[in-house]
Scaffold this active site. Sequence first.
Site, PDB file in Angstrom:
ATOM      1  N   ASP A 110      -4.816  52.241 -82.699  1.00 19.32           N
ATOM      2  CA  ASP A 110      -5.438  51.480 -81.610  1.00 19.32           C
ATOM      3  C   ASP A 110      -5.655  52.296 -80.349  1.00 19.32           C
ATOM      4  O   ASP A 110      -5.745  51.756 -79.251  1.00 19.32           O
ATOM      5  CB  ASP A 110      -4.549  50.272 -81.289  1.00 19.32           C
ATOM      6  CG  ASP A 110      -3.126  50.688 -80.901  1.00 19.32           C
ATOM      7  OD1 ASP A 110      -2.877  51.905 -80.752  1.00 19.32           O
ATOM      8  OD2 ASP A 110      -2.273  49.803 -80.738  1.00 19.32           O
ATOM      9  N   GLU A 149      -4.164  50.979 -90.590  1.00 21.40           N
ATOM     10  CA  GLU A 149      -3.319  50.121 -89.725  1.00 21.40           C
ATOM     11  C   GLU A 149      -4.203  49.094 -88.992  1.00 21.40           C
ATOM     12  O   GLU A 149      -4.189  48.956 -87.778  1.00 21.40           O
ATOM     13  CB  GLU A 149      -2.480  50.930 -88.736  1.00 21.40           C
ATOM     14  CG  GLU A 149      -1.288  50.165 -88.183  1.00 21.40           C
ATOM     15  CD  GLU A 149      -0.579  50.921 -87.065  1.00 21.40           C
ATOM     16  OE1 GLU A 149      -1.132  51.033 -85.963  1.00 21.40           O
ATOM     17  OE2 GLU A 149       0.561  51.389 -87.289  1.00 21.40           O
ATOM     18  N   GLU A 152      -4.801  48.761 -75.916  1.00 17.90           N
ATOM     19  CA  GLU A 152      -4.778  48.935 -77.372  1.00 17.90           C
ATOM     20  C   GLU A 152      -5.242  47.707 -78.154  1.00 17.90           C
ATOM     21  O   GLU A 152      -5.877  47.839 -79.199  1.00 17.90           O
ATOM     22  CB  GLU A 152      -3.371  49.355 -77.827  1.00 17.90           C
ATOM     23  CG  GLU A 152      -2.980  50.772 -77.422  1.00 17.90           C
ATOM     24  CD  GLU A 152      -2.403  50.882 -76.021  1.00 17.90           C
ATOM     25  OE1 GLU A 152      -2.344  49.859 -75.307  1.00 17.90           O
ATOM     26  OE2 GLU A 152      -2.016  52.000 -75.628  1.00 17.90           O
ATOM     27  N   HIS A 204       6.889  54.452 -72.908  1.00 17.10           N
ATOM     28  CA  HIS A 204       5.641  55.079 -72.436  1.00 17.10           C
ATOM     29  C   HIS A 204       4.502  54.098 -72.202  1.00 17.10           C
ATOM     30  O   HIS A 204       3.423  54.483 -71.767  1.00 17.10           O
ATOM     31  CB  HIS A 204       5.171  56.137 -73.440  1.00 17.10           C
ATOM     32  CG  HIS A 204       4.612  55.556 -74.708  1.00 17.10           C
ATOM     33  ND1 HIS A 204       3.308  55.125 -74.809  1.00 17.10           N
ATOM     34  CD2 HIS A 204       5.175  55.315 -75.901  1.00 17.10           C
ATOM     35  CE1 HIS A 204       3.106  54.658 -76.030  1.00 17.10           C
ATOM     36  NE2 HIS A 204       4.225  54.758 -76.705  1.00 17.10           N
ATOM     37  N   ARG A 252       1.612  51.683 -71.091  1.00 23.16           N
ATOM     38  CA  ARG A 252       0.842  51.545 -69.867  1.00 23.16           C
ATOM     39  C   ARG A 252       1.181  50.249 -69.116  1.00 23.16           C
ATOM     40  O   ARG A 252       1.291  50.238 -67.894  1.00 23.16           O
ATOM     41  CB  ARG A 252      -0.641  51.526 -70.262  1.00 23.16           C
ATOM     42  CG  ARG A 252      -1.618  51.946 -69.241  1.00 23.16           C
ATOM     43  CD  ARG A 252      -2.976  52.070 -69.917  1.00 23.16           C
ATOM     44  NE  ARG A 252      -3.110  53.362 -70.563  1.00 23.16           N
ATOM     45  CZ  ARG A 252      -3.722  54.401 -70.009  1.00 23.16           C
ATOM     46  NH1 ARG A 252      -4.270  54.291 -68.832  1.00 23.16           N
ATOM     47  NH2 ARG A 252      -3.801  55.553 -70.652  1.00 23.16           N
ATOM     48  N   HIS A 255       8.511  60.954 -72.497  1.00 19.26           N
ATOM     49  CA  HIS A 255       7.062  61.049 -72.733  1.00 19.26           C
ATOM     50  C   HIS A 255       6.419  61.764 -71.540  1.00 19.26           C
ATOM     51  O   HIS A 255       6.747  61.463 -70.396  1.00 19.26           O
ATOM     52  CB  HIS A 255       6.493  59.629 -72.885  1.00 19.26           C
ATOM     53  CG  HIS A 255       5.111  59.569 -73.474  1.00 19.26           C
ATOM     54  ND1 HIS A 255       3.984  59.925 -72.759  1.00 19.26           N
ATOM     55  CD2 HIS A 255       4.671  59.195 -74.699  1.00 19.26           C
ATOM     56  CE1 HIS A 255       2.909  59.756 -73.537  1.00 19.26           C
ATOM     57  NE2 HIS A 255       3.303  59.308 -74.720  1.00 19.26           N
TER      58      HIS A 255
HETATM   59  C1  UD1 Z   1      -1.575  57.218 -75.739  1.00 18.53           C
HETATM   60  C2  UD1 Z   1      -2.255  55.954 -76.273  1.00 18.53           C
HETATM   61  C3  UD1 Z   1      -1.191  54.933 -76.649  1.00 18.53           C
HETATM   62  C4  UD1 Z   1      -0.174  55.532 -77.603  1.00 18.53           C
HETATM   63  C5  UD1 Z   1       0.401  56.805 -76.995  1.00 18.53           C
HETATM   64  C6  UD1 Z   1       1.318  57.472 -77.978  1.00 18.53           C
HETATM   65  C7  UD1 Z   1      -4.434  55.258 -75.376  1.00 18.53           C
HETATM   66  C8  UD1 Z   1      -5.135  54.534 -74.306  1.00 18.53           C
HETATM   67  N1  UD1 Z   1      -3.093  55.367 -75.237  1.00 18.53           N
HETATM   68  O1  UD1 Z   1      -0.898  56.901 -74.540  1.00 18.53           O
HETATM   69  O2  UD1 Z   1      -1.804  53.819 -77.295  1.00 18.53           O
HETATM   70  O3  UD1 Z   1       0.859  54.593 -77.800  1.00 18.53           O
HETATM   71  O4  UD1 Z   1      -0.664  57.713 -76.691  1.00 18.53           O
HETATM   72  O5  UD1 Z   1       2.175  58.372 -77.334  1.00 18.53           O
HETATM   73  O6  UD1 Z   1      -5.049  55.720 -76.301  1.00 18.53           O
HETATM   74  N2  UD1 Z   1       0.238  64.180 -71.894  1.00 18.53           N
HETATM   75  C9  UD1 Z   1       0.605  65.507 -71.947  1.00 18.53           C
HETATM   76  N3  UD1 Z   1       0.788  66.087 -73.178  1.00 18.53           N
HETATM   77  C10 UD1 Z   1       0.606  65.426 -74.339  1.00 18.53           C
HETATM   78  C11 UD1 Z   1       0.256  64.068 -74.273  1.00 18.53           C
HETATM   79  C12 UD1 Z   1       0.065  63.469 -73.056  1.00 18.53           C
HETATM   80  O7  UD1 Z   1       0.770  66.150 -70.925  1.00 18.53           O
HETATM   81  O8  UD1 Z   1       0.772  66.011 -75.418  1.00 18.53           O
HETATM   82  C13 UD1 Z   1       0.023  63.555 -70.576  1.00 18.53           C
HETATM   83  C14 UD1 Z   1      -1.308  63.998 -69.932  1.00 18.53           C
HETATM   84  O9  UD1 Z   1      -1.151  64.069 -68.548  1.00 18.53           O
HETATM   85  C15 UD1 Z   1      -2.253  62.837 -70.322  1.00 18.53           C
HETATM   86  C16 UD1 Z   1      -1.299  61.671 -70.190  1.00 18.53           C
HETATM   87  O10 UD1 Z   1      -0.050  62.143 -70.724  1.00 18.53           O
HETATM   88  O11 UD1 Z   1      -3.362  62.751 -69.474  1.00 18.53           O
HETATM   89  C17 UD1 Z   1      -1.729  60.404 -70.848  1.00 18.53           C
HETATM   90  O12 UD1 Z   1      -2.188  60.616 -72.176  1.00 18.53           O
HETATM   91  P1  UD1 Z   1      -3.034  59.441 -72.899  1.00 18.53           P
HETATM   92  O13 UD1 Z   1      -3.308  59.861 -74.301  1.00 18.53           O
HETATM   93  O14 UD1 Z   1      -4.206  59.065 -72.063  1.00 18.53           O
HETATM   94  O15 UD1 Z   1      -2.074  58.208 -72.852  1.00 18.53           O
HETATM   95  P2  UD1 Z   1      -0.609  57.980 -73.415  1.00 18.53           P
HETATM   96  O16 UD1 Z   1       0.162  57.303 -72.371  1.00 18.53           O
HETATM   97  O17 UD1 Z   1      -0.073  59.231 -73.990  1.00 18.53           O
HETATM   98  N1  UDP Z   2       8.438  60.335 -81.996  1.00 17.74           N
HETATM   99  C1  UDP Z   2       8.667  61.715 -82.100  1.00 17.74           C
HETATM  100  N2  UDP Z   2       9.331  62.358 -81.093  1.00 17.74           N
HETATM  101  C2  UDP Z   2       9.774  61.715 -79.983  1.00 17.74           C
HETATM  102  C3  UDP Z   2       9.519  60.317 -79.861  1.00 17.74           C
HETATM  103  C4  UDP Z   2       8.844  59.670 -80.871  1.00 17.74           C
HETATM  104  O1  UDP Z   2       8.294  62.335 -83.099  1.00 17.74           O
HETATM  105  O2  UDP Z   2      10.380  62.363 -79.115  1.00 17.74           O
HETATM  106  C5  UDP Z   2       7.704  59.652 -83.063  1.00 17.74           C
HETATM  107  C6  UDP Z   2       8.297  58.365 -83.588  1.00 17.74           C
HETATM  108  O3  UDP Z   2       9.177  58.607 -84.661  1.00 17.74           O
HETATM  109  C7  UDP Z   2       7.064  57.572 -84.015  1.00 17.74           C
HETATM  110  C8  UDP Z   2       5.982  58.061 -83.094  1.00 17.74           C
HETATM  111  O4  UDP Z   2       6.445  59.264 -82.512  1.00 17.74           O
HETATM  112  O5  UDP Z   2       6.666  57.887 -85.343  1.00 17.74           O
HETATM  113  C9  UDP Z   2       5.704  57.031 -82.027  1.00 17.74           C
HETATM  114  O6  UDP Z   2       4.875  57.579 -81.056  1.00 17.74           O
HETATM  115  P1  UDP Z   2       4.718  56.946 -79.625  1.00 17.74           P
HETATM  116  O7  UDP Z   2       5.924  56.152 -79.282  1.00 17.74           O
HETATM  117  O8  UDP Z   2       4.307  58.051 -78.724  1.00 17.74           O
HETATM  118  O9  UDP Z   2       3.423  55.999 -79.801  1.00 17.74           O
HETATM  119  P2  UDP Z   2       3.219  54.500 -80.330  1.00 17.74           P
HETATM  120  O10 UDP Z   2       3.809  54.395 -81.685  1.00 17.74           O
HETATM  121  O11 UDP Z   2       3.835  53.582 -79.332  1.00 17.74           O
HETATM  122  O12 UDP Z   2       1.719  54.346 -80.326  1.00 17.74           O
END
Ligand code: UD1
Ligand code: UDP
Length: 368
Positions: free
Chosen positions: A99, A121, A135, A206, A208, A239
Amino acid sequence: MTVVRTVLVAVGTRPEAIKMAPVIRALREQPWVRLRVLATAQHREMLDQVLTTFDIVPDIDLDSMRANQQLAGLTARLLEKMDEVIELEKPDLVLAQGDTTTVFATALACFYRRVPFGHVEAGLRTGDINYPFPEEMNRVVASRMARWHFAPTARARANLLAEGVPEPHVHLTGNTVIDALYHVAKGLQPATVPADRRRMILVTTHRRENFGEPLQQVLRALRRLIEQRDDIRMLIPVHPNPNVAPEVRRMLGDLPRVQLCEPLDYIPFVAAMQESFLILSDSGGVQEEAPALGKPVLVLRDETERPEAVEAGVAQLVGTDSHAIESAVGRLLDDPEAYRRMATGASPYGDGFAARRIVDILRHDLIG
Ligand code: UD1
Ligand code: UDP
């Protein structure tokens, strides 16, 4: 002559890569598949961690992540780049999971180019378009554009049918996260009890919709729990989202028995789940994995599109009110019977064979 179909698999964030890894592995073994793995790199380091763990080298990398990216900018970047990839690769089918913005942009790009899209999914719903944000909307919209809907649970399948998706397009497969989890967990040693015997609480957060005051409340509850009890310790892989990491470090960085760390690679994270007594999380994936490992999970959200574990009694929605969190944690620490009821090892999300089912269905539909 062997029939070959080009299948493009798009992954953008950590959970998509974890959940698509079993599908990618299964597709790799298919003689009829020319597989192209596309990393949108909506996440960078966290995506790369997973790809390395599962030995996946993307064929195409869009390198889209920007620091503190906003939804509109990310979506626009992804949509344009995705369109170029589809034009170049001419896939017969595109698959995406979940999502995220990556999924939304992938489904829309496929729709514009009239390329069949398969949604892994599919069908999870809260019914509230603002929760989880964005999402829920991403998943709903992806459904409207999908030709294949791989529903992880009977409820997800029912949600899709209730929305009018034709029955032959909906397939009950289980969630591929359980395939990934079992694959990793079977290679791990049994968890050891630490010398000091303190029970470990694993925390991830993490979402939003929890930014700001809800996150503050969660962090206050964690702080008070550590201050009030000497019999626990916490592990918190933080995160990197800039709305999360600085707050967690500011609120909990000075506490004894709280270990803040960078996001863990998937294998050490699964090991940490196994070692934990209890898990607190607002993560989707962790809500699915914890029950399969027999770990009670307190869900730091008011609503969930994954109600199956709550209904099975192995997860509890505690929201973000700090008193509610403290009392739910206290109960599980102090009431062995309440703990035992939640630590049953039920796995309502899958049996570990979801990817195989998905690939069998695609083979049947694409080459007969
Ligand atoms: C995103 C997804 C969320 C998912 C989550 C999993 C959307 C809108 N959100 O949220 O559904 O649950 O990923 O973790 O698609 N960043 C880093 N390094 C990384 C990843 C992220 O620095 O490897 C930082 C960056 O500043 C980036 C910010 O996190 O801009 C947000 O990343 P983004 O993918 O927009 O949203 P998440 O909160 O990670
Ligand atoms: N996970 C990981 N390392 C971490 C935290 C989570 O590998 O430090 C894994 C966790 O086992 C799960 C996935 O990341 O499979 C979940 O990702 P996240 O919580 O970022 O996103 P969401 O599932 O909420 O979209």
